[in-house]
Design an enzyme around this catalytic site. Structure first.
Site, PDB file in Angstrom:
ATOM      1  N   ASP A  43       0.851  -1.190   0.000  1.00 34.16           N
ATOM      2  CA  ASP A  43       0.000   0.000   0.000  1.00 34.16           C
ATOM      3  C   ASP A  43       0.893   1.249   0.000  1.00 34.16           C
ATOM      4  OD1 ASP A  43      -2.887   1.055   0.507  1.00 34.16           O
ATOM      5  OD2 ASP A  43      -1.549   2.237   1.779  1.00 34.16           O
ATOM      6  N   TYR A  48       3.589   9.820   0.447  1.00 31.86           N
ATOM      7  CA  TYR A  48       4.504   9.186   1.412  1.00 31.86           C
ATOM      8  C   TYR A  48       5.974   9.453   1.049  1.00 31.86           C
ATOM      9  CZ  TYR A  48       0.278   6.503   2.712  1.00 31.86           C
ATOM     10  OH  TYR A  48      -0.982   6.123   3.083  1.00 31.86           O
ATOM     11  N   LYS A  77      -2.114   6.265  -4.217  1.00 38.00           N
ATOM     12  CA  LYS A  77      -3.173   7.255  -3.954  1.00 38.00           C
ATOM     13  C   LYS A  77      -2.858   8.614  -4.570  1.00 38.00           C
ATOM     14  CE  LYS A  77      -3.608   4.844   0.430  1.00 38.00           C
ATOM     15  NZ  LYS A  77      -2.210   4.579   0.807  1.00 38.00           N
ATOM     16  N   HIS A 110      -6.949  10.005  -2.215  1.00 36.76           N
ATOM     17  CA  HIS A 110      -6.402   9.866  -0.860  1.00 36.76           C
ATOM     18  C   HIS A 110      -7.282  10.519   0.210  1.00 36.76           C
ATOM     19  CE1 HIS A 110      -2.262   9.303   1.252  1.00 36.76           C
ATOM     20  NE2 HIS A 110      -3.250   9.054   2.079  1.00 36.76           N
TER      21      HIS A 110
END
Ligand code: A2P
Length: 318
Positions: A43, A48, A77, A110
């Protein structure tokens, strides 16, 4: 590994490796370790800021023949800066390039939050754009486009309430397939889960272990520790497993996908093994009683003065 069938027959593995807060420098090794332990689901997200290193790990594992692309389930996302219809593809393509992939298995919106394109993390309301200006329906049309271009095999959302899912699905050509939300025994979201089951939406549980490695600004002083809840500890003793394993087993026993994060080889192995732990009905109902509707990830960072976002309207909870 248990998996859930998508409407086209694809199988989404019930356990994936979470990569939020996995630092560059650590995440390459974590992904390689996870692959050797047996993880096939990862994921990820643009925000990130570690997709390049994850991509290198996936690439190297594929090149050595350890795994092939078809066996993997890769989620990423769309960040809030790219909610405009013509911007969705751009964000996805940055992710695909970083991950060194031709397509994703699943692409999610997201957050139900839109931002100015040049503001990665808004500090005040001027960095945010109202959902009446860039609507979720518009963003979803962008998601449908990248789906039809086969840049992703499935599309879904994250942090969406039933009200927002319903709103998007009213005009969707391709309905929402997955909703990824915070879920653990202190935030069980039973109504949302029931609604998603009725609508054939797979639910993924994020922060299943309470995300204790969040930065200090995102943490409350008196945060509860999921690993210390007496019922969780006792059930762990019964199964000769850790509290973290009970939390993961609980998520899978209630038919959600779960994505615990770890960059530590022993812990990510332990988490993987938890997928096989069967909790009794009595244990499940004991955990059922623990719900407090407590969020670790409150979304307060989007409730900025000068914008029309509030914590209440983010979750559609008054
Ligand atoms: P680490 O990466 O050092 O293993 P969440 O998945 O809810 O975001 O939680 C992630 C946090 O939980 C990280 O701090 C991670 O640390 C820690 N963690 C992951 N697996 C375990 C485990 N089996 N036991 C204890 N802590 C864990």
């Amino acid at each position: 590994m248990k998996s859930y069938a998508m409407s086209n027959g694809d199988q989404m593995p019930a356990l994936g490796l979470g990569t939020w807060k996995s630092e560059p420098g650590d995440v390459y090794k974590a992904v390689r370790s996870a692959l050797s332990v047996g993880y096939r689901h990862f994921d990820c997200a643009y925000i990130y800021q570690n997709e390049q290193e994850i991509g290198a790990a996936l690439h190297d594992a594929i090149m050595t023949g350890e795994v092939n692309r078809e066996e993997l389930w890769i989620t990423s996302k769309l960040w809030n800066t790219h909610h405009g219809l013509s911007d969705v593809r751009e964000c996805l393509q940055i992710t695909l390039k970083a991950l060194q992939l031709e397509y994703l298995d699943l692409y999610l919106i997201h957050w139900p939050v839109a931002q100015q394109k040049d503001v990665i993390f808004p500090e005040d309301g001027s960095g945010l754009i109202s959902l009446s200006e860039i609507t979720l329906e518009e963003t979803w049309r962008g998601m449908e486009e990248v789906l039809s271009e086969k840049l992703t095999r499935h599309i879904g959302v994250s942090n969406f309430s039933t009200k927002k899912i319903d709103r998007v699905n009213q005009t969707a050509k391709h309905k929402i397939e997955v909703n990824q939300v915070e879920l653990h025994p202190l935030l069980q979201q039973k109504e949302l889960l029931e609604y998603c089951n009725e609508e054939n939406i797979i639910v993924t549980a994020y922060s299943p272990l309470g995300s204790r490695d969040r930065i200090a600004q995102m943490k409350a002083d008196d945060e509860p520790d999921l690993f210390k809840i007496p019922e969780i500890v006792d059930i762990g003793k019964e199964h000769n497993c850790s509290p973290a394993q009970v939390l993961i087993a609980w998520a899978i026993n209630r038919d959600t996908v779960v994505i615990p994060k770890s960059t530590n080889e022993a812990r990510l192995r332990q988490n993987f093994e938890a997928a096989d732990i069967k909790l009794s009905l009595e244990e499940m109902s004991q955990i059922d009683q623990l719900d407090k509707h407590y969020r670790y990830v409150t979304g307060a960072f989007f409730a900025l003065p000068g914008s029309d976002y509030t914590v209440a309207n983010l979750w559609d909870e008054e």
